[in-house]
Scaffold this motif. Structure first.
Motif, short mmCIF file in Angstrom:
data_model
loop_
_atom_site.label_atom_id
_atom_site.label_comp_id
_atom_site.label_asym_id
_atom_site.label_seq_id
_atom_site.Cartn_x
_atom_site.Cartn_y
_atom_site.Cartn_z
N GLU A 77 0.71 -1.16 0.06
CA GLU A 77 -0.01 -0.12 -0.11
C GLU A 77 0.69 1.21 -0.05
O GLU A 77 0.55 2.08 -0.75
CB GLU A 77 -1.04 -0.18 1.18
CG GLU A 77 -1.66 1.10 1.16
CD GLU A 77 -1.52 2.36 2.12
OE1 GLU A 77 -1.52 3.56 1.79
OE2 GLU A 77 -0.60 1.91 2.80
N PRO A 78 2.00 1.15 0.79
CA PRO A 78 2.59 2.73 0.77
C PRO A 78 3.08 2.81 -0.56
O PRO A 78 3.16 4.31 -0.97
CB PRO A 78 3.96 2.36 1.84
CG PRO A 78 3.18 1.29 2.80
CD PRO A 78 2.52 0.43 1.84
N ARG A 189 9.57 0.15 1.37
CA ARG A 189 10.43 0.79 2.47
C ARG A 189 10.93 2.30 2.13
O ARG A 189 10.83 3.18 2.66
CB ARG A 189 11.61 -0.10 2.81
CG ARG A 189 12.71 0.29 4.11
CD ARG A 189 13.77 -0.42 4.41
NE ARG A 189 14.73 -0.46 2.86
CZ ARG A 189 15.11 -1.67 2.64
NH1 ARG A 189 14.31 -2.77 2.83
NH2 ARG A 189 15.93 -1.78 1.59
N ALA A 190 11.26 2.24 0.67
CA ALA A 190 11.92 3.38 0.02
C ALA A 190 10.81 4.51 0.04
O ALA A 190 10.85 5.71 0.41
CB ALA A 190 12.55 3.33 -1.23
N GLU A 193 10.05 5.75 3.85
CA GLU A 193 11.22 6.69 4.01
C GLU A 193 11.28 8.08 3.20
O GLU A 193 11.43 9.22 3.74
CB GLU A 193 12.43 6.05 3.68
CG GLU A 193 12.68 4.90 4.63
CD GLU A 193 14.10 4.24 4.60
OE1 GLU A 193 14.73 4.62 3.78
OE2 GLU A 193 14.14 3.14 5.22
N PHE A 194 11.06 8.10 2.00
CA PHE A 194 10.93 9.20 1.00
C PHE A 194 9.78 10.23 1.42
O PHE A 194 9.89 11.49 1.49
CB PHE A 194 10.83 8.77 -0.55
CG PHE A 194 11.52 9.90 -1.35
CD1 PHE A 194 11.75 11.18 -0.99
CD2 PHE A 194 11.54 9.48 -2.75
CE1 PHE A 194 12.16 11.84 -1.98
CE2 PHE A 194 12.35 10.39 -3.65
CZ PHE A 194 12.63 11.68 -3.34
N SER A 195 8.64 9.57 1.72
CA SER A 195 7.48 10.21 1.84
C SER A 195 7.44 10.87 3.13
O SER A 195 7.08 11.85 3.31
CB SER A 195 6.11 9.38 2.08
OG SER A 195 5.82 8.69 0.70
N ASP A 196 8.07 10.05 4.24
CA ASP A 196 8.36 10.98 5.65
C ASP A 196 9.29 12.01 5.54
O ASP A 196 9.18 13.10 6.01
CB ASP A 196 8.74 9.70 6.55
CG ASP A 196 7.81 8.75 7.04
OD1 ASP A 196 6.83 8.80 6.70
OD2 ASP A 196 8.33 7.72 7.67
N TYR A 197 10.39 11.92 4.85
CA TYR A 197 11.11 13.11 4.45
C TYR A 197 10.53 14.14 3.79
O TYR A 197 10.75 15.31 4.60
CB TYR A 197 12.65 12.65 3.78
CG TYR A 197 13.21 13.81 3.24
CD1 TYR A 197 14.21 14.27 4.18
CD2 TYR A 197 13.15 14.39 2.10
CE1 TYR A 197 14.73 15.47 3.88
CE2 TYR A 197 13.82 15.41 1.79
CZ TYR A 197 14.81 15.95 2.75
OH TYR A 197 15.28 17.19 2.43
N LEU A 198 9.74 13.92 2.97
CA LEU A 198 8.98 15.25 2.36
C LEU A 198 8.04 15.65 2.95
O LEU A 198 7.86 16.85 3.01
CB LEU A 198 8.79 14.55 0.75
CG LEU A 198 9.58 14.36 -0.12
CD1 LEU A 198 8.86 13.64 -1.48
CD2 LEU A 198 9.98 15.45 -0.47
N ARG A 199 7.35 14.91 3.88
CA ARG A 199 6.41 15.42 4.68
C ARG A 199 7.11 16.59 5.62
O ARG A 199 6.44 17.64 5.98
CB ARG A 199 5.73 14.33 5.55
CG ARG A 199 4.16 14.41 6.18
CD ARG A 199 3.50 13.38 6.34
NE ARG A 199 2.77 12.57 5.42
CZ ARG A 199 3.37 11.63 4.93
NH1 ARG A 199 4.02 10.87 5.68
NH2 ARG A 199 2.42 10.81 3.89
#
Length: 400
Positions: A77-78, A189-190, A193-199
């Motif tokens: 899903e992510p 996983r990427a 991590e990428f979404s968390d960083y951009l948030r």
């Protein structure tokens, strides 16, 4: 059909003879291993890219069940949340709304203003390669240039850029045919991590806006152009992935082709004004994106074959770019080719928004290498990546 085998190393080394067979055998072929209809001819690929009976998604019109498809597994899903909210995988009206906002950052004037920055960075990278006596053209020039440019546009600080390329590579693994569970796990996983960083970056830009694209998207949202946070995140990831993946592979595929054609490389070294035409020809000759998928939203017919709603077509860009009905001597590298309607940047509403920027980057790195390293040569035979859809090399070892 035996020659078309996207998992066979021999095919991956040179898929173009197999494409010639596909074109000779007809205009459309069902390929059971991926449950797709392969379309190999330039005219058909070009027409279907513009055909609104096909779409990058079907979820704006149908549920998975209505369309006869199975929903992706919940553990993926992510990745799908990230992918499905980017404009490449949206159809109008959402696609139109997001593309309109993003296109403001890619106007000819904006892209033209980036030229000195791109050229300066290309010169720096080429000079460093020469100072080192050679190296890996992929890691030393092809990757850093477009990653830095798109990160600069997005407003990603230099200190945060190291994970961008690995994240991108792992997410793009899901675009291959029948990706493995291991590939899917890495992409998920990427994506997280990428979404968390951009948030976090979006939150920081809300507090302290800059001149970058993310700040611009936040401002557009605040002025009434609705853009959800997920759409901002997905747009930023798409721009980074699409904004460098093709450019990196076009650079190394292109130089590898030149190293194997001494006459064309000599002509280019003698006349740098050939660079713009060389960029187009090298993108045609060894296409960085070999295949583009479309869902059939309403039944279509190709050469008497009915392709039903719910099917998927695989538009073979690499084959279309070697179609002899469009390109004279298509398997010959010709940097002076006068007419070059390649479709490496796609067509229709999903035509690559960053194509003008990609052309500037490719021309800048090529010119810098021709000027700074006029005797650039291949140091050892490269290894090709075991991918089909995104065609590239593991590295390109060069000496100066």
């Amino acid at each position: 059909m035996a020659a078309f085998d996207p998992w066979d190393p021999a095919f991956l080394a040179d898929p173009y003879p197999a494409y010639a067979e596909l074109r000779a055998q007809g205009r459309v072929h069902y390929f059971e291993p991926t449950d797709q209809w392969l379309v190999p001819h330039h005219a058909d690929v070009s027409a279907l890219l513009r055909d609104r009976r096909l779409g990058r998604t079907y979820q704006h019109r149908f549920t998975h069940e209505e369309f006869g498809r199975t929903a992706p597994p919940p553990e993926h899903e992510p990745f799908h949340t990230l992918n499905d909210h980017g404009m490449l995988d949206l159809e109008p009206p959402d696609h139109t709304r997001i593309r309109r906002l993003v296109s403001k950052a890619f106007t000819p004037r904006t892209v033209e203003r980036l030229k000195p920055y791109v050229r300066g960075l290309a010169d720096e990278l080429a000079s460093a390669l020469v100072a080192a006596g050679g190296g890996d053209l992929l890691k030393d020039v092809a990757e850093p240039l477009p990653v830095a440019v798109i990160a600069e546009m997005l407003g990603i600080p230099e200190s945060d850029r190291a994970p961008l390329r690995p994240w991108s590579a792992e997410i793009c693994g899901m675009y291959e045919l029948n990706p493995s569970e291991e590939t899917a796990a890495k992409a998920v996983r990427a994506s997280v991590e990428f979404s968390d960083y951009l948030r976090e970056l979006i939150a920081a830009r809300r507090e302290e806006p800059g001149e970058d694209l993310i700040s611009g998207l936040i401002a557009a949202h605040d002025e009434g152009d609705r853009l959800t946070e997920q759409e901002m995140i997905s747009t930023a990831v798409l721009l980074l992935n699409a904004g460098h993946e093709a450019t990196v592979n076009a650079t190394v595929n292109g130089w590898y082709a030149l190293f194997r054609d001494e006459a064309q490389l000599s002509a280019l070294r003698a006349d740098h004004s050939l660079v713009p035409a060389a960029v187009e020809e090298l993108m045609r000759y060894d296409t960085p994106l070999q295949l583009f998928e479309r869902w059939v939203l309403d039944e279509i017919e190709i050469a008497g074959t009915t392709i039903p709603r719910g099917a998927e077509v695989a538009l073979l860009f690499g084959s279309a770019n070697h179609d002899p009905t469009v390109f004279k001597n298509p398997d010959r590298l010709d940097l002076t080719r006068p007419d070059n309607p390649h479709i490496s940047f796609s067509a229709g509403i999903h035509y690559c928004i960053g194509a003008p920027l990609a052309r500037i980057e490719l021309a800048a790195s090529m010119t810098a290498l021709l000027e700074k390293a006029p005797a650039l040569r291949l140091a050892q035979e490269p290894q090709r990546k075991p991918n089909f859809v995104i065609r590239g090399l593991e590295g390109l070892s060069v000496a100066v």
